[in-house]
Design a protein around this motif. Structure first.
Motif, short mmCIF file in Angstrom:
data_model
loop_
_atom_site.label_atom_id
_atom_site.label_comp_id
_atom_site.label_asym_id
_atom_site.label_seq_id
_atom_site.Cartn_x
_atom_site.Cartn_y
_atom_site.Cartn_z
N THR A 106 0.50 -0.78 0.08
CA THR A 106 -0.35 -0.09 -0.25
C THR A 106 1.12 1.28 0.48
N GLN A 108 1.35 5.67 -1.70
CA GLN A 108 -0.05 6.72 -2.15
C GLN A 108 0.39 6.68 -3.51
N ASP A 109 0.34 7.29 -4.62
CA ASP A 109 0.64 7.79 -5.91
C ASP A 109 1.71 9.27 -5.42
N THR A 111 3.33 12.42 -5.64
CA THR A 111 3.06 13.29 -5.09
C THR A 111 3.70 14.80 -5.24
N ASP A 115 10.24 12.38 -4.24
CA ASP A 115 9.19 10.41 -3.86
C ASP A 115 10.27 9.34 -4.81
N GLY A 145 6.52 7.02 -3.05
CA GLY A 145 5.21 7.53 -3.90
C GLY A 145 5.16 6.17 -5.18
N GLU A 176 -1.37 -1.38 4.40
CA GLU A 176 -2.54 -0.27 5.05
C GLU A 176 -1.65 0.83 6.66
#
Length: 331
Positions: A106, A108-109, A111, A115, A145, A176
């Motif tokens: 998990t 996050q994209d 940003t 990253d 990322g 998560e």
């Protein structure tokens, strides 16, 4: 910022539908130093190439010229997949990174340009840190990322092992609930999903059966190629290893520990209309982090070869050597 989906030409051209990772990584601490072995289990040839990245090189933090740049601190010799992706490598300080598939990742994209992506994480660690302890201290301050690549049939989700010459070892997973790490004895074996936490819990339940075992002992594996079975399989056989008589002996012994997935073994249905996909152990890499001795075994398509090299002898040089070509002696 470069927040768009990117294309890595060398990668996109090589992938076919239904790709899946299923690998095993094992480390072993002995009186002769620390040894590691890992299998690369895959749907097709990853076109592995042995190559180098050198101290002082300028690299992009997101790969393919994307994101910020940084200066490489340590020489490394690595196995590149599909062009210039560092999956596995050892740096000049004797720290090694293995990259394995982890569908529960998990992240996050991306940003920002600072990253680190899942595709460049292994390279970044090898380029900047000399030990597991340094990595542990740096992890809370690193920014990550996830990116997608055009032409890839499944999203690439990964986790990593970091092993150094002292015998320290770390498994890094992004879940998560955030960043999770496993260090020391509990991290000596890793496969894929589920999380290391769940794998360790399963192993702890069956481990009492391993004492006074024979060939008929049910040590907890159900004997197939799924990740939990491979985790228990490798853990059991690693626990039975005795002190090696030489570096060569240690490497030979450890190379037999992971479950090698046979050719054409069925894996799973990814819902892509092609039914159950197959996969197999494409290659195995066994190394001594003390001496640098390495044995790479490639077993895929029409190639069946063994390549031997020493990573420390190759540090600081400029080379790209295909590992799919047969170097076996022919009599």
């Amino acid at each position: 910022m470069k927040l768009k989906t990117i294309t890595l030409a060398l990668l996109a051209a090589s992938f076919t539908s239904g790709i899946a990772h299923a690998c095993t990584s094992v480390s072993w601490n002995t009186e002769l130093g620390t040894f590691t072995t890992r299998t690369m289990d895959w749907m097709e040839s990853t076109k592995p190439v042995l190559g180098n990245i050198n101290k002082g090189d300028i690299r992009s933090i997101q790969g393919n010229g994307l994101g910020d740049t940084y200066t490489v601190k340590y020489d490394m010799v690595a196995v590149f997949a599909y062009g210039e992706l560092v999956g596995d490598g050892v740096n000049s300080e004797g720290m090694q990174v293995n990259t394995l598939f982890y569908p529960d990742m998990t992240m996050q994209d991306v940003t920002s340009d600072s990253d680190i992506t899942q595709f460049t994480f292994a390279e970044y660690l090898l380029a900047n840190y000399a030990s597991v302890d340094e990595v542990v201290k740096a992890l809370p301050d690193l920014k990550y990322g996830s990116i997608m690549m055009d032409g890839m049939p499944v999203e690439m989700k990964l986790h990593w092992s970091v092993t150094d010459k002292s015998g320290d070892r770390l498994v890094i997973e992004m879940d998560e609930d955030g960043l999770n790490t496993y260090r020391g004895d509990e991290a000596q074996v890793m496969t894929n999903d589920p999380s290391m936490k769940e794998q360790i819990e399963t192993r702890n339940k069956v481990q009492p059966t391993w004492e006074n075992s024979t060939r008929d002992t049910d040590y907890g594996s159900i004997g197939n190629g799924n990740s939990p079975s491979r985790f228990v399989h490798a853990s059991y056989f690693a626990s039975k290893l005795t002190e090696p008589s030489s570096v060569r002996n240690a490497m030979m012994k450890l190379s037999t520990v992971p479950f090698r997935v046979p050719a054409d073994a069925p894996y799973k249905d990814f819902g892509n209309g092609q039914g159950v996909s197959t996969y197999a152990t494409e290659w195995t890499l066994t190394q001594s982090l003390e001496t640098g001795d390495s044995v790479f075994e490639y077993n895929f398509e029409d190639a069946w070869n063994t390549v031997q090299f020493n990573v420390y002898d190759m540090m600081g040089k400029e080379f790209r050597l295909p590992l799919t070509e047969s170097y076996m002696v022919k009599f």
